[in-house]
Design a protein around this motif. Structure first.
Motif, PDB file in Angstrom:
ATOM      1  N   UNK A  93       0.851  -1.195   0.000  1.00 39.53           N
ATOM      2  CA  UNK A  93       0.000   0.000   0.000  1.00 39.53           C
ATOM      3  C   UNK A  93       0.882   1.239   0.000  1.00 39.53           C
ATOM      4  N   UNK A  94       1.834   1.262  -0.980  1.00 41.89           N
ATOM      5  CA  UNK A  94       2.704   2.431  -1.037  1.00 41.89           C
ATOM      6  C   UNK A  94       2.064   3.498  -1.910  1.00 41.89           C
ATOM      7  N   UNK A  95       2.393   4.780  -1.651  1.00 43.08           N
ATOM      8  CA  UNK A  95       1.700   5.874  -2.361  1.00 43.08           C
ATOM      9  C   UNK A  95       2.238   6.157  -3.744  1.00 43.08           C
ATOM     10  N   UNK A  96       3.312   5.444  -4.168  1.00 44.20           N
ATOM     11  CA  UNK A  96       3.941   5.775  -5.440  1.00 44.20           C
ATOM     12  C   UNK A  96       3.615   4.785  -6.556  1.00 44.20           C
ATOM     13  N   UNK A  97       2.963   3.677  -6.209  1.00 46.02           N
ATOM     14  CA  UNK A  97       2.625   2.686  -7.206  1.00 46.02           C
ATOM     15  C   UNK A  97       3.807   1.857  -7.659  1.00 46.02           C
ATOM     16  N   UNK A  98       4.949   1.981  -6.942  1.00 49.44           N
ATOM     17  CA  UNK A  98       6.127   1.208  -7.341  1.00 49.44           C
ATOM     18  C   UNK A  98       6.070  -0.194  -6.752  1.00 49.44           C
ATOM     19  N   UNK A  99       6.979  -1.039  -7.215  1.00 47.86           N
ATOM     20  CA  UNK A  99       7.063  -2.400  -6.721  1.00 47.86           C
ATOM     21  C   UNK A  99       7.290  -2.382  -5.209  1.00 47.86           C
ATOM     22  N   UNK A 100       6.578  -3.287  -4.486  1.00 43.69           N
ATOM     23  CA  UNK A 100       6.669  -3.285  -3.029  1.00 43.69           C
ATOM     24  C   UNK A 100       8.087  -3.505  -2.535  1.00 43.69           C
ATOM     25  N   UNK A 101       8.855  -4.401  -3.201  1.00 46.81           N
ATOM     26  CA  UNK A 101      10.222  -4.671  -2.736  1.00 46.81           C
ATOM     27  C   UNK A 101      11.086  -3.415  -2.832  1.00 46.81           C
ATOM     28  N   UNK A 102      10.926  -2.670  -3.945  1.00 46.78           N
ATOM     29  CA  UNK A 102      11.684  -1.422  -4.082  1.00 46.78           C
ATOM     30  C   UNK A 102      11.230  -0.412  -3.038  1.00 46.78           C
ATOM     31  N   UNK A 103       9.892  -0.345  -2.821  1.00 44.77           N
ATOM     32  CA  UNK A 103       9.356   0.593  -1.826  1.00 44.77           C
ATOM     33  C   UNK A 103       9.911   0.279  -0.438  1.00 44.77           C
ATOM     34  N   UNK A 104       9.922  -1.013  -0.051  1.00 47.82           N
ATOM     35  CA  UNK A 104      10.400  -1.384   1.278  1.00 47.82           C
ATOM     36  C   UNK A 104      11.887  -1.092   1.411  1.00 47.82           C
ATOM     37  N   UNK A 105      12.656  -1.254   0.314  1.00 47.45           N
ATOM     38  CA  UNK A 105      14.094  -1.015   0.386  1.00 47.45           C
ATOM     39  C   UNK A 105      14.375   0.445   0.762  1.00 47.45           C
ATOM     40  N   UNK A 106      13.549   1.355   0.220  1.00 50.23           N
ATOM     41  CA  UNK A 106      13.787   2.775   0.465  1.00 50.23           C
ATOM     42  C   UNK A 106      13.059   3.301   1.706  1.00 50.23           C
ATOM     43  N   UNK A 107      11.864   2.760   1.995  1.00 52.68           N
ATOM     44  CA  UNK A 107      11.017   3.417   2.994  1.00 52.68           C
ATOM     45  C   UNK A 107      10.648   2.573   4.204  1.00 52.68           C
ATOM     46  N   UNK A 108      11.065   1.342   4.285  1.00 46.41           N
ATOM     47  CA  UNK A 108      10.725   0.622   5.503  1.00 46.41           C
ATOM     48  C   UNK A 108      10.755  -0.866   5.324  1.00 46.41           C
ATOM     49  N   UNK A 109      10.499  -1.533   6.462  1.00 48.16           N
ATOM     50  CA  UNK A 109      10.538  -2.993   6.442  1.00 48.16           C
ATOM     51  C   UNK A 109       9.139  -3.530   6.231  1.00 48.16           C
ATOM     52  N   UNK A 110       9.011  -4.845   6.432  1.00 46.68           N
ATOM     53  CA  UNK A 110       7.749  -5.499   6.156  1.00 46.68           C
ATOM     54  C   UNK A 110       6.649  -5.028   7.093  1.00 46.68           C
ATOM     55  N   UNK A 111       7.047  -4.518   8.257  1.00 47.54           N
ATOM     56  CA  UNK A 111       6.051  -4.051   9.210  1.00 47.54           C
ATOM     57  C   UNK A 111       5.563  -2.652   8.931  1.00 47.54           C
ATOM     58  N   UNK A 112       6.068  -2.045   7.859  1.00 43.87           N
ATOM     59  CA  UNK A 112       5.584  -0.718   7.525  1.00 43.87           C
ATOM     60  C   UNK A 112       6.227   0.391   8.323  1.00 43.87           C
ATOM     61  N   UNK A 113       7.422   0.162   8.877  1.00 47.57           N
ATOM     62  CA  UNK A 113       8.078   1.207   9.656  1.00 47.57           C
ATOM     63  C   UNK A 113       9.460   1.476   9.092  1.00 47.57           C
ATOM     64  N   UNK A 114       9.929   2.691   9.309  1.00 51.56           N
ATOM     65  CA  UNK A 114      11.236   3.112   8.833  1.00 51.56           C
ATOM     66  C   UNK A 114      12.147   3.337  10.030  1.00 51.56           C
ATOM     67  N   UNK A 115      13.303   2.688  10.026  1.00 51.53           N
ATOM     68  CA  UNK A 115      14.255   2.795  11.128  1.00 51.53           C
ATOM     69  C   UNK A 115      15.251   3.915  10.855  1.00 51.53           C
ATOM     70  N   UNK A 116      15.574   4.664  11.896  1.00 46.79           N
ATOM     71  CA  UNK A 116      16.610   5.678  11.758  1.00 46.79           C
ATOM     72  C   UNK A 116      17.249   5.920  13.116  1.00 46.79           C
ATOM     73  N   UNK A 117      18.403   6.548  13.104  1.00 46.01           N
ATOM     74  CA  UNK A 117      19.117   6.864  14.341  1.00 46.01           C
ATOM     75  C   UNK A 117      19.368   8.362  14.409  1.00 46.01           C
ATOM     76  N   UNK A 118      18.897   8.948  15.468  1.00 43.89           N
ATOM     77  CA  UNK A 118      19.123  10.367  15.661  1.00 43.89           C
ATOM     78  C   UNK A 118      20.545  10.613  16.137  1.00 43.89           C
ATOM     79  N   UNK A 119      21.116  11.758  15.821  1.00 45.81           N
ATOM     80  CA  UNK A 119      22.477  12.050  16.275  1.00 45.81           C
ATOM     81  C   UNK A 119      22.507  12.319  17.769  1.00 45.81           C
ATOM     82  N   UNK A 120      23.660  12.062  18.369  1.00 43.84           N
ATOM     83  CA  UNK A 120      23.835  12.369  19.783  1.00 43.84           C
ATOM     84  C   UNK A 120      23.698  13.875  19.992  1.00 43.84           C
TER      85      UNK A 120
END
Length: 504
Positions: A93-120
């Motif tokens: 259910x990505x908003x760009x209509x692209x392939x799900x695997x490509x979408x997950x690679x850029x925007x998140x995992x299978x659970x629909x969340x995007x991981x990031x680390x904030x700077x100290x």
């Protein structure tokens, strides 16, 4: 420490007769200015005689020279853990209509969340040495959440520090470094400070080296509603016009004899930097708080169990509460049935004029006097009732009490950081005053409204509010459903947000 009201410092310290830092005595026990009542021999820094009678100098060289070695630079690091943001769309259910695997690679995992680390996050403040063996006082907000604390002494030596204890209610913290033979600043009597008395502010502002500024005591027992760290904050600041800037948090306010009388705790400014007023936590209050942390590991605070009338009420509000004109005391709006005051006979409508024969004319003065006591301590209250003066002996209790706890919890349940408007800000908005929402997190406002940061709350359920005490009192009167009234700066409009099923 870059807030518009920027918190600063505290140190507390020592035994004090007129003079500079303490000289080591012939004992094997390291000198500690908080736990030892016997004053050590001191280097005379300016003029003979007591600080109250000494002529005010035009040269602060000796006072500054003896106090500066006891003030340290504190640097902290707050490490942020990995966080995640839930995406609006799940897999497929990505908003760009692209392939799900490509979408997950850029925007998140299978659970629909995007991981990031904030700077100290790195910050700095100041502190004051209170014992020869490495105990240092600073602000709670300087070390709050810090994973690393580094102390740099005046001689440029660096030490890793450990946080021993904190007290958010007074914005005090105690840290410890592994060092010996450190210069201890003597503790002055903050009760004896006078309006117009010369003082020095010492700290490490704006990541600069140690800096000394000069000014006078311009007010005492100031409550500016800035401490939102604790459930029962105590504010009774010494106000000074000595220049204090971000990074001065934890620095010392020193009299002309080189004695610590307060810690630079906050600045009132529209820009976050010095604009004429700075606020310091009185040394007598600091000595009690830090002494408790050193002895017991936490602050042993006695509670009176009353609700006080907010200050600067309008005539109509005073009339509604039944406060007489020209009252010279602290009006009791209500008492906690399970509290110490009620048990001693204090009643709603009383006016407290003295605590242990010390005159109190404001809530800040009363709060400071009670905050110096511990559970089980007996205090004498002078109370006006029906035009007659009564003296009541109160044994303080060790818990805040149901009423005060509920009022603090009600404010906390809103889920917002709130800052009182300055008179200048209120004037520009064309209102009498209010509380500006500086941050919204989980809570009632986030769940039930679309309120945005920057909103200025002016009324709760039709009751005007200009500070946190008034907000607490207004929330305590609400029963289930009510409206929050206010405005957004620059909009020129009044906005209303409905709150339902509010639990006090």
């Amino acid at each position: 420490m870059n807030k518009k009201f920027t918190f600063a410092a505290i140190a507390l310290i020592a035994a004090g007769v007129a003079g500079g830092y303490a000289i080591s005595a012939t004992t094997n026990k390291p000198y500690n200015s908080i736990l030892q009542d016997d004053p050590k021999p001191l280097v005379q820094t300016s003029y003979t005689g007591s600080s109250a009678n000494a002529a005010q100098p035009v040269d602060f060289e000796r006072a500054a020279g003896t106090a500066v070695p006891s003030v340290v630079h504190i640097r902290t690091v707050v490490k942020f853990k990995q966080a995640s943001i839930q995406q609006r769309g799940q897999r497929g259910d990505n908003p760009f209509g692209m392939d799900d695997d490509i979408f997950q690679r850029f925007f998140g995992d299978e659970g629909g969340s995007r991981q990031f680390r904030r700077p100290d996050q790195k910050a700095s403040g100041s502190g004051v040495i209170i014992s020869e063996d490495g105990y240092i006082v600073t602000n709670n907000h300087v070390v709050d959440g810090a994973s690393e604390v580094t102390v740099t002494l005046n001689d440029r030596k660096n030490y890793s520090a450990k946080v021993i204890g904190t007290d958010p209610n007074t914005d005090l913290a105690l840290v410890k470094i592994d060092a010996k033979g450190l210069p201890v600043m003597p503790l002055g009597n903050s009760d004896e400070t006078k309006l117009g008395q010369w003082v020095l502010a010492i700290g490490y502002p704006l990541n600069l080296d140690v800096t000394v500024t000069q000014g006078i005591i311009s007010a005492k027992s100031r409550n500016i509603g800035i401490n939102r760290q604790g459930s029962a904050p105590v504010e009774a600041f010494l106000q000074t016009d000595a220049a204090v800037n971000p990074g001065s948090s934890g620095g010392a306010l020193v009299n002309t004899n080189g004695e610590l009388v307060g810690i630079n705790a906050a600045i009132a400014s529209p820009t976050g930097s010095y604009a004429g007023y700075a606020y310091s936590i009185p040394s007598n209050l600091m000595k009690k708080v830090i002494g408790d942390i050193m002895k017991f590991g936490s602050v042993q605070r006695g509670y009176l169990g009353i609700s006080m009338a907010p200050e600067n009420l309008e005539d109509a509000q005073k009339k509604e509460l039944g406060i007489p004109d020209n009252l010279n005391g602290v009006f009791v709006v209500d008492t906690d049935p399970s509290g110490a005051a009620a048990a001693a006979g204090v009643k709603k409508g009383d006016a407290i004029t003295k605590v242990n024969d010390v005159v109190v004319t404001s809530g800040a003065q009363l709060s400071e006097q009670i905050a110096r006591q511990k559970p089980g301590d007996k205090v004498s209250l002078t109370v006006l009732r029906g035009g007659k003066e009564n003296v009541l002996n109160v044994t303080l209790k060790g818990k805040m009490g149901a009423m005060a706890s509920q009022m603090a919890a009600a404010v906390e349940s809103l889920g917002a950081e709130l800052k009182p408007l300055s008179p200048e800000q209120a004037r520009k908005l064309g209102i009498a005053g209010g509380l500006q929402v500086t941050d919204i997190s989980d809570g009632v406002l986030d769940a039930q409204t679309n309120m945005k940061e920057g909103f200025v709350i002016t009324k709760i359920g039709g009751i005007p509010v200009k500070n946190l005490d008034e907000l607490k009192a207004a929330l305590a009167k609400q029963n289930g459903n009510f409206q929050i009234e206010g405005t957004y700066p620059g909009s020129g409009n009044v906005y209303y947000y409905g709150i339902n099923d509010f639990n006090r």
